[in-house]
Design a protein around this motif. Structure first.
Motif, PDB file in Angstrom:
ATOM      1  N   VAL A 234       0.872  -1.172   0.000  1.00  0.00           N
ATOM      2  CA  VAL A 234       0.000   0.000   0.000  1.00  0.00           C
ATOM      3  C   VAL A 234       0.912   1.225   0.000  1.00  0.00           C
ATOM      4  CG1 VAL A 234      -1.856   1.249   1.171  1.00  0.00           C
ATOM      5  CG2 VAL A 234      -1.742  -1.256   1.313  1.00  0.00           C
ATOM      6  N   SER A 235       0.920   1.951  -1.091  1.00  0.00           N
ATOM      7  CA  SER A 235       1.799   3.104  -1.247  1.00  0.00           C
ATOM      8  C   SER A 235       0.994   4.388  -1.072  1.00  0.00           C
ATOM      9  CB  SER A 235       2.453   3.087  -2.631  1.00  0.00           C
ATOM     10  OG  SER A 235       3.245   4.240  -2.834  1.00  0.00           O
ATOM     11  N   LEU A 236       1.436   5.236  -0.151  1.00  0.00           N
ATOM     12  CA  LEU A 236       0.791   6.510   0.123  1.00  0.00           C
ATOM     13  C   LEU A 236       1.748   7.640  -0.241  1.00  0.00           C
ATOM     14  CD1 LEU A 236      -0.553   5.701   3.710  1.00  0.00           C
ATOM     15  CD2 LEU A 236      -1.730   5.344   1.539  1.00  0.00           C
ATOM     16  N   VAL A 237       1.242   8.662  -0.918  1.00  0.00           N
ATOM     17  CA  VAL A 237       2.078   9.804  -1.270  1.00  0.00           C
ATOM     18  C   VAL A 237       1.282  11.082  -1.050  1.00  0.00           C
ATOM     19  CG1 VAL A 237       1.403   9.694  -3.708  1.00  0.00           C
ATOM     20  CG2 VAL A 237       3.529  10.843  -3.057  1.00  0.00           C
ATOM     21  N   ALA A 238       1.943  12.106  -0.509  1.00  0.00           N
ATOM     22  CA  ALA A 238       1.280  13.380  -0.240  1.00  0.00           C
ATOM     23  C   ALA A 238       0.921  14.083  -1.541  1.00  0.00           C
ATOM     24  CB  ALA A 238       2.180  14.275   0.607  1.00  0.00           C
ATOM     25  N   LEU A 239      -0.267  14.676  -1.570  1.00  0.00           N
ATOM     26  CA  LEU A 239      -0.718  15.472  -2.705  1.00  0.00           C
ATOM     27  C   LEU A 239      -0.883  16.916  -2.256  1.00  0.00           C
ATOM     28  CD1 LEU A 239      -3.437  13.091  -4.231  1.00  0.00           C
ATOM     29  CD2 LEU A 239      -1.039  13.319  -4.895  1.00  0.00           C
ATOM     30  N   GLU A 240      -0.215  17.831  -2.956  1.00  0.00           N
ATOM     31  CA  GLU A 240      -0.211  19.235  -2.579  1.00  0.00           C
ATOM     32  C   GLU A 240      -0.952  20.076  -3.605  1.00  0.00           C
ATOM     33  OE1 GLU A 240       3.934  20.055  -2.363  1.00  0.00           O
ATOM     34  OE2 GLU A 240       4.173  19.220  -0.345  1.00  0.00           O
ATOM     35  N   ASP A 241      -1.560  21.171  -3.133  1.00  0.00           N
ATOM     36  CA  ASP A 241      -2.202  22.108  -4.047  1.00  0.00           C
ATOM     37  C   ASP A 241      -1.166  23.123  -4.532  1.00  0.00           C
ATOM     38  OD1 ASP A 241      -1.795  23.806  -1.913  1.00  0.00           O
ATOM     39  OD2 ASP A 241      -3.915  23.977  -1.378  1.00  0.00           O
ATOM     40  N   GLU A 242      -1.624  24.148  -5.235  1.00  0.00           N
ATOM     41  CA  GLU A 242      -0.694  25.120  -5.807  1.00  0.00           C
ATOM     42  C   GLU A 242       0.042  25.926  -4.739  1.00  0.00           C
ATOM     43  OE1 GLU A 242      -3.286  27.290  -8.373  1.00  0.00           O
ATOM     44  OE2 GLU A 242      -2.922  25.960 -10.079  1.00  0.00           O
ATOM     45  N   ALA A 243      -0.522  25.985  -3.533  1.00  0.00           N
ATOM     46  CA  ALA A 243       0.123  26.697  -2.427  1.00  0.00           C
ATOM     47  C   ALA A 243       1.033  25.788  -1.616  1.00  0.00           C
ATOM     48  CB  ALA A 243      -0.940  27.307  -1.516  1.00  0.00           C
ATOM     49  N   LYS A 244       1.296  24.588  -2.117  1.00  0.00           N
ATOM     50  CA  LYS A 244       2.152  23.599  -1.468  1.00  0.00           C
ATOM     51  C   LYS A 244       1.578  23.108  -0.137  1.00  0.00           C
ATOM     52  CE  LYS A 244       5.240  23.748  -4.705  1.00  0.00           C
ATOM     53  NZ  LYS A 244       5.432  22.589  -5.630  1.00  0.00           N
ATOM     54  N   GLN A 245       0.269  23.194  -0.005  1.00  0.00           N
ATOM     55  CA  GLN A 245      -0.407  22.670   1.168  1.00  0.00           C
ATOM     56  C   GLN A 245      -0.864  21.236   0.890  1.00  0.00           C
ATOM     57  OE1 GLN A 245      -0.784  24.331   4.206  1.00  0.00           O
ATOM     58  NE2 GLN A 245       0.623  25.779   3.226  1.00  0.00           N
ATOM     59  N   VAL A 246      -0.601  20.335   1.837  1.00  0.00           N
ATOM     60  CA  VAL A 246      -1.042  18.951   1.672  1.00  0.00           C
ATOM     61  C   VAL A 246      -2.543  18.879   1.911  1.00  0.00           C
ATOM     62  CG1 VAL A 246      -0.847  16.597   2.515  1.00  0.00           C
ATOM     63  CG2 VAL A 246       1.192  18.022   2.362  1.00  0.00           C
ATOM     64  N   VAL A 247      -3.289  18.484   0.899  1.00  0.00           N
ATOM     65  CA  VAL A 247      -4.747  18.442   1.006  1.00  0.00           C
ATOM     66  C   VAL A 247      -5.305  17.033   0.818  1.00  0.00           C
ATOM     67  CG1 VAL A 247      -5.030  20.839   0.278  1.00  0.00           C
ATOM     68  CG2 VAL A 247      -4.980  19.014  -1.450  1.00  0.00           C
ATOM     69  N   ALA A 248      -4.454  16.097   0.374  1.00  0.00           N
ATOM     70  CA  ALA A 248      -4.926  14.741   0.130  1.00  0.00           C
ATOM     71  C   ALA A 248      -3.730  13.801   0.042  1.00  0.00           C
ATOM     72  CB  ALA A 248      -5.746  14.677  -1.166  1.00  0.00           C
ATOM     73  N   CYS A 249      -3.999  12.524  -0.055  1.00  0.00           N
ATOM     74  CA  CYS A 249      -2.957  11.514  -0.221  1.00  0.00           C
ATOM     75  C   CYS A 249      -3.344  10.560  -1.341  1.00  0.00           C
ATOM     76  CB  CYS A 249      -2.769  10.719   1.062  1.00  0.00           C
ATOM     77  SG  CYS A 249      -2.058  11.663   2.403  1.00  0.00           S
ATOM     78  N   GLY A 250      -2.421  10.334  -2.241  1.00  0.00           N
ATOM     79  CA  GLY A 250      -2.652   9.345  -3.273  1.00  0.00           C
ATOM     80  C   GLY A 250      -2.433   7.944  -2.723  1.00  0.00           C
TER      81      GLY A 250
ATOM     82  N   LEU B 272      -8.072  14.817   3.039  1.00  0.00           N
ATOM     83  CA  LEU B 272      -7.844  15.259   4.409  1.00  0.00           C
ATOM     84  C   LEU B 272      -8.730  16.433   4.799  1.00  0.00           C
ATOM     85  CD1 LEU B 272      -3.956  15.027   4.623  1.00  0.00           C
ATOM     86  CD2 LEU B 272      -5.668  13.305   5.204  1.00  0.00           C
ATOM     87  N   HIS B 273      -9.303  17.107   3.835  1.00  0.00           N
ATOM     88  CA  HIS B 273     -10.143  18.269   4.124  1.00  0.00           C
ATOM     89  C   HIS B 273     -11.443  18.128   3.325  1.00  0.00           C
ATOM     90  CE1 HIS B 273      -6.690  20.042   6.070  1.00  0.00           C
ATOM     91  NE2 HIS B 273      -5.976  19.753   5.004  1.00  0.00           N
ATOM     92  N   PRO B 274     -12.478  17.572   3.933  1.00  0.00           N
ATOM     93  CA  PRO B 274     -13.661  17.166   3.189  1.00  0.00           C
ATOM     94  C   PRO B 274     -14.355  18.273   2.417  1.00  0.00           C
ATOM     95  CG  PRO B 274     -14.085  17.189   5.556  1.00  0.00           C
ATOM     96  CD  PRO B 274     -12.608  17.308   5.369  1.00  0.00           C
ATOM     97  N   ARG B 275     -14.552  19.444   3.017  1.00  0.00           N
ATOM     98  CA  ARG B 275     -15.362  20.455   2.354  1.00  0.00           C
ATOM     99  C   ARG B 275     -14.663  21.093   1.156  1.00  0.00           C
ATOM    100  NH1 ARG B 275     -19.936  21.874   5.155  1.00  0.00           N
ATOM    101  NH2 ARG B 275     -20.135  20.877   7.184  1.00  0.00           N
ATOM    102  N   ARG B 276     -13.399  20.822   0.997  1.00  0.00           N
ATOM    103  CA  ARG B 276     -12.702  21.303  -0.192  1.00  0.00           C
ATOM    104  C   ARG B 276     -13.036  20.444  -1.408  1.00  0.00           C
ATOM    105  NH1 ARG B 276      -7.170  23.830  -1.120  1.00  0.00           N
ATOM    106  NH2 ARG B 276      -6.735  23.366  -3.295  1.00  0.00           N
ATOM    107  N   PHE B 277     -13.451  19.210  -1.177  1.00  0.00           N
ATOM    108  CA  PHE B 277     -13.540  18.256  -2.269  1.00  0.00           C
ATOM    109  C   PHE B 277     -14.960  17.846  -2.665  1.00  0.00           C
ATOM    110  CE2 PHE B 277      -9.272  17.666  -0.596  1.00  0.00           C
ATOM    111  CZ  PHE B 277      -8.539  17.748  -1.751  1.00  0.00           C
ATOM    112  N   PHE B 278     -15.949  18.175  -1.862  1.00  0.00           N
ATOM    113  CA  PHE B 278     -17.290  17.796  -2.291  1.00  0.00           C
ATOM    114  C   PHE B 278     -18.311  18.779  -1.736  1.00  0.00           C
ATOM    115  CE2 PHE B 278     -16.651  15.547   1.710  1.00  0.00           C
ATOM    116  CZ  PHE B 278     -17.831  15.774   2.385  1.00  0.00           C
ATOM    117  N   SER B 279     -19.444  18.832  -2.390  1.00  0.00           N
ATOM    118  CA  SER B 279     -20.523  19.737  -1.995  1.00  0.00           C
ATOM    119  C   SER B 279     -21.506  18.982  -1.127  1.00  0.00           C
ATOM    120  CB  SER B 279     -21.231  20.293  -3.237  1.00  0.00           C
ATOM    121  OG  SER B 279     -20.314  20.983  -4.068  1.00  0.00           O
ATOM    122  N   LEU B 280     -21.765  19.483   0.070  1.00  0.00           N
ATOM    123  CA  LEU B 280     -22.698  18.835   0.961  1.00  0.00           C
ATOM    124  C   LEU B 280     -24.128  19.155   0.572  1.00  0.00           C
ATOM    125  CD1 LEU B 280     -21.106  19.398   4.479  1.00  0.00           C
ATOM    126  CD2 LEU B 280     -21.008  17.380   3.053  1.00  0.00           C
ATOM    127  N   PRO B 281     -25.005  18.160   0.647  1.00  0.00           N
ATOM    128  CA  PRO B 281     -26.427  18.417   0.383  1.00  0.00           C
ATOM    129  C   PRO B 281     -27.073  19.089   1.597  1.00  0.00           C
ATOM    130  CG  PRO B 281     -26.099  16.137   0.980  1.00  0.00           C
ATOM    131  CD  PRO B 281     -24.735  16.770   0.947  1.00  0.00           C
TER     132      PRO B 281
END
Length: 303
Positions: A254-270, A290-299
């Protein structure tokens, strides 16, 4: 897992379940949530004596999972409440929402039920979506969904469809930080195998949970800070594609790698899973958010 109650209409099912004492855990675990969903699906498919109209169209062909998506509504609060450490009942509302040539999609809303006896309103804690593909047992190839199931879903009016969408609000591309990665090995065993002879889909998610918690113990590892965020409840959910079935007695990585946005903030893991002896042969690929409300719209209107 104990099944308390089931309500089934033509197109929708609601069940109330709770973890048995030996299943309870003090931490927020993706795999535990997937077991709640699995209980709902097996109930819908008739394993608990429930026989909705869709049941006759799902078998005898084997159905395998190709994609799982789960999003928590407020994961830090869920962790603080010890959601999986008590016998707190869960209500799961499930519905088949889309049918294609050889696949269909089931959506779920998972709610916490404070008390069953006095009917205290439940609270939405997670939304999920699972895509199934029908497989012919003899050839191993996908087989068309029956005309009966197509007719049942597409021609009849759905009762209050459950809105569940994959992550749809990512701003800009995510970049992998290869300096911040972690690899975890696991040997599959007979306890992981389900009735179809391959590793159960929830067990695969258990591997991801185990990888994160193993990384959290590596004090000097650069991935530790991400694993600690996971451990503290800062987890939004997971999107996972199942590319190939996994069987008993396989050594997987199981390989995990940090995923960063344009501001170099870690927001997810591949997430990538593959046999140790075939690193280029991916069996599962996905993302842990790692930050739910950034990635989906809540009903919100449904909360």
């Amino acid at each position: 897992m104990a099944l308390h109650a089931t309500t089934t209409t033509k197109h929708q099912q609601t069940i109330v379940v709770e973890f048995l004492p030996y299943e309870q855990a003090p931490k927020l675990l993706l795999g535990k949530t997937f077991r709640i969903l699995e209980c709902a699906r097996t109930s819908a498919f008739g394993y608990h004596g429930v026989q909705p109209l869709i049941n006759q169209f799902l078998f005898p062909d084997m159905t395998v999972i190709r994609h799982n998506y789960l999003a928590y509504i407020n994961s830090p609060a869920l962790l603080q409440e010890g959601l999986f450490a008590t016998n707190m009942p869960f209500e799961v509302r499930s519905q088949i929402t889309e049918v294609k040539k050889s696949s269909y999609t089931m959506t779920h809303w998972v709610k916490r039920v404070d008390t069953i006896e006095n009917g205290t309103p439940s609270r939405l804690i997670a939304i999920a979506k699972t895509v199934f593909v029908r497989i012919d047992l003899n050839s191993g190839r996908s087989t068309p969904v029956s005309e009966g199931l197509h007719k049942l879903i597409t021609e009849a009016k759905l009762e209050e469809p459950l809105p569940v969408t994959d992550p749809d609000s990512i701003k800009g591309p995510l970049q992998s930080n290869l300096q911040c990665r972690f690899e975890y090995e696991v040997l599959t065993g007979i306890s992981m195998i389900d009735r179809f002879g391959h590793v159960n889909q929830a067990k695969v998610v258990d591997m991801v949970d185990d990888a994160f918690y193993s990384a959290a113990k590596e004090a000097a590892h650069p991935f530790k800070r991400i694993a600690e965020a996971y451990e503290s409840g800062e987890i939004g959910g997971i999107s996972l594609d199942y590319r190939e079935q996994v069987y008993d007695n396989q050594v997987l990585v199981v390989s995990l790698v940090a995923l960063e946005d344009e501001a170099k903030q870690v927001v997810a893991c591949g997430v990538k899973i593959y046999p140790k002896n075939r690193p280029d042969h991916l069996t599962h690929v996905g993302t842990v958010f790692l930050h739910p409300r950034r990635f989906f719209s809540l009903p919100s209107s449904k909360l």
